[in-house]
Design an enzyme around this catalytic site. Structure first.
Site, PDB file in Angstrom:
ATOM      1  N   CYS A 291     -82.162  42.375 -63.716  1.00 33.27           N
ATOM      2  CA  CYS A 291     -81.900  40.971 -63.386  1.00 33.27           C
ATOM      3  C   CYS A 291     -80.449  40.592 -63.655  1.00 33.27           C
ATOM      4  CB  CYS A 291     -82.853  40.060 -64.179  1.00 33.27           C
ATOM      5  SG  CYS A 291     -82.580  38.330 -63.818  1.00 33.27           S
TER       6      CYS A 291
ATOM      7  N   TYR B 179     -87.580  40.721 -49.415  1.00 35.97           N
ATOM      8  CA  TYR B 179     -86.588  39.707 -49.782  1.00 35.97           C
ATOM      9  C   TYR B 179     -85.226  40.297 -50.099  1.00 35.97           C
ATOM     10  CZ  TYR B 179     -86.967  40.354 -54.914  1.00 35.97           C
ATOM     11  OH  TYR B 179     -86.905  40.839 -56.193  1.00 35.97           O
TER      12      TYR B 179
ATOM     13  N   GLU C   3     -88.732  14.386 -50.206  1.00 40.03           N
ATOM     14  CA  GLU C   3     -89.655  13.242 -50.129  1.00 40.03           C
ATOM     15  C   GLU C   3     -90.756  13.483 -49.099  1.00 40.03           C
ATOM     16  OE1 GLU C   3     -88.116   9.434 -48.457  1.00 40.03           O
ATOM     17  OE2 GLU C   3     -86.285  10.563 -48.059  1.00 40.03           O
TER      18      GLU C   3
END
Ligand code: FAD
Length: 459
Positions: free
Chosen positions: A44, A180, A443
């Site tokens: 990582c 990914y 929203e």
């Protein structure tokens, strides 16, 4: 077997999971040693999430420069310095690695540089021959890139390990794979100025993710200039004066500067000695563990990517922490792997938590789908074609939200907060009752009222 030293816990691998397990165990008063054969911080920090995100940030300035004109800026000629970015990244990961090492030291963990192997149910040996007797052993060796299948010239290609430090910027890049890692690097390099091709064997990208999001991201990646080539595999690579010649299964040859193989990773258990002491491994090489990360040998545990459960940093950290709680904190702690929010750091990002529509429809009796696709304000003003897509997957029988998927700017940030709601068992009614933050893209997540579809499983 005689040992040079006795410890309560020996951790193999100072990455995300190993460092956390070691620090927390030492905090409980255990005598802990940890071995690392590369750089403290693990995948990582050194060659995964952290350097990747730095490169993602670097790449996105290209969009900002372009979009600024719509907001009244006149754009100066921008140029990009790859060497500068690599050096900046190196400084940052060196800083973080030093913090990890300092935290281990502060916690009283003995750090040993070098490769470790398991020589018995309670014994570990370092490459320098030093032997440890350990009440418990934690295997936290992570994973390594796996190049499959083996074809001629594969050694001319690179993996994600090497791509961060290429001496020369690749003007032409072929990324192989549809996961990914391949897509994130494609997204980074196309913005930094490479001509990028992504070749993959299947028909679509990102297996396992929500179908609409995969289709939406495919369109966005293509719009950004990435040449996505499904249904293809690499047959061979040769070096020529004008670059690497890559023979593809459609009989075409692609000439590039670098070939990034991102076709998967395998758990790092090779030559670790685990089979010899009776630790059961799965077919993929991962250590088989129970809910408390215990292997088939009661004194040996395994955490993080080496167990191939959910291969993400926060998961490895949680498993490491839980292990220390279980062994030394008098708190047996299983790790739950349900509804883990995650992000794909392409541009635009994909943030996701819970079930995809496909998973929900194959496991639940009634599934309600709410989805929307729109051009966010920044796109409409700048003239960018980038859209934002959102989907809420609801268990129609209980109204519970079982999955949320967002493709768009800051989707990763949204996924983190959506993860809380989904984990808490929020219903669609709870989403509807939440007041919007305006004006934001997020929203839409609390204002989507019209059900797009209802699926009822046939009995
Ligand atoms: P690691 O962090 O891999 O640590 C294992 C350590 O063990 C390594 O340092 C290794 O050198 C050491 N080691 C191995 N064998 C031995 C041995 N015999 N003796 C001594 N030491 C040994 N995850 C996310 O959550 N978000 C992201 O954005 C993300 N991006 C990623 C991008 C890339 C390109 C890659 C490759 C991975 C990414 N990941 C991401 C996954 C993440 O990096 C891993 O899930 C995480 O690092 C797993 O932690 P770990 O402790 O299991 O193993």
């Amino acid at each position: 077997m005689t040992a040079d030293e006795e410890v309560d816990l020996f951790v193999i691998g100072a990455g995300s999971g190993g460092v956390r397990a070691a620090r927390i165990a030492a905090g409980y008063g255990a005598k802990v040693a940890i071995a690392e054969d590369f750089r403290v911080g693990g995948t990582c920090v050194i060659r995964g999430c952290v350097p990747k995100k730095i490169y993602v940030y670097a790449s996105r300035f290209a969009d900002e420069f372009e979009q600024s004109e719509g907001f009244g800026w006149s754009r100066p000629q921008a140029s990009f310095d790859w060497g500068h970015l690599v050096a900046t990244k190196e400084r940052e990961i060196t800083r973080l690695s030093a913090i990890y090492a300092a935290n281990l030291e502060k916690a009283g963990v003995a750090l040993h540089q070098g490769r470790a192997t398991v020589t018995g149910p309670n014994h570990v040996m370092l490459a320098n021959g030093r032997c440890f007797a350990a009440k418990y052993i934690a295997v936290a060796t992570g994973g390594v890139p796996e190049h499959r299948p083996h074809v001629p010239g594969l050694d001319l290609a690179i993996s994600s390990n090497e791509i961060f430090d290429l001496p020369d910027f690749p003007k032409r890049l072929l990324a192989v794979g549809a996961g990914y890692v391949a897509l994130e690097f494609a997204s980074i390099f196309v913005r930094l100025g490479s001509r990028v091709t992504v070749a993959f064997r299947g028909e679509t990208i990102l297996r396992g993710f929500d179908g609409d999001m995969r289709a939406g991201l495919t369109a966005e990646l293509q719009a950004s200039g990435i040449d996505l080539r499904p249904g293809l595999s690499v047959l061979g690579i040769e070096r020529h004066a004008d670059g690497l010649h890559v023979r593809l299964s459609d009989a075409s040859t692609l000439v590039v500067d670098q070939v990034l193989l991102a076709t998967g990773r395998r758990p790092a258990t090779r030559d670790l000695g685990l089979e010899h002491v009776g630790v059961e491994l799965a077919e993929d090489g991962s250590v088989k563990v129970d809910g408390f990360s215990r292997s088939s040998v009661p004194s040996i545990y395994a955490i993080g990517d080496v167990t191939n459960r959910v291969n993400l940093t926060p998961v490895a950290i949680r498993e490491g922490h839980a292990l220390a709680d279980t062994l030394f904190g008098d708190k047996p702690t299983p790790v739950e792997h349900h509804a883990i929010a995650t992000a794909v750091f392409t541009t635009p990002e994909l943030g996701t938590v819970g079930l995809s529509e496909e998973e929900a429809r194959s496991t639940l009796d009634v599934v309600d789908i709410y989805k929307t696709s729109f051009r966010p304000m920044k796109s409409t003003i700048s003239g960018s074609s980038t859209r934002t897509m959102m989907k809420i997957v609801v268990d129609g029988a209980t109204d519970r939200v079982v999955g949320v998927h967002v493709l768009g700017t800051d989707a990763g940030e949204m996924a983190q907060l959506l993860g809380i709601a989904v984990k808490m068992g929020a219903t669609k009614r709870d989403f509807d009752a939440t007041m919007a933050v305006h004006p934001t893209a997020a929203e839409e997540l609390v204002t989507m009222r019209t059900r797009t579809a209802r699926y009822v499983r046939e009995a």
